[in-house]
Design a protein around this motif. Structure first.
Motif: not given
Length: 83
Positions: A30-59
């Motif tokens: 579970v710790v491996e999965i947690f760390i791998d997930g955090k690294i993947k999130e950082y690679r995709e975009n280090p600042n953006v958690k999620s985004e939606s195109l319909s209303d251009m919402n960025i978290t």
């Protein structure tokens, strides 16, 4: 940050959050999965958690954990006991 630095950072975070000292050579799955997930999130975009195109919402990431991450780490978390 490179992947090694990110792994070290999130392992340290998991150690502090779970009140344990995990062996980096033999991490619980579970710790491996947690760390791998955090690294993947950082690679995709280090600042953006999620985004939606319909209303251009960025978290943007804050210091909170997602519900899934809390569930993962909750499996190996030890409660602090007052002495």
């Amino acid at each position: 940050m490179n992947e090694q630095q990110l792994r070290k950072y999130w392992l340290d975070f998991a150690n502090r959050y779970c009140n344990q000292n995990f062996n980096k050579e033999n991490l619980p799955p579970v710790v491996e999965i947690f760390i791998d997930g955090k690294i993947k999130e950082y690679r995709e975009n280090p600042n953006v958690k999620s985004e939606s195109l319909s209303d251009m919402n960025i978290t943007y990431f804050d210091k909170e954990l997602s519900r899934e991450e809390v569930k993962l780490l909750g499996q190996v978390r030890k409660l602090k006991v007052a002495k």
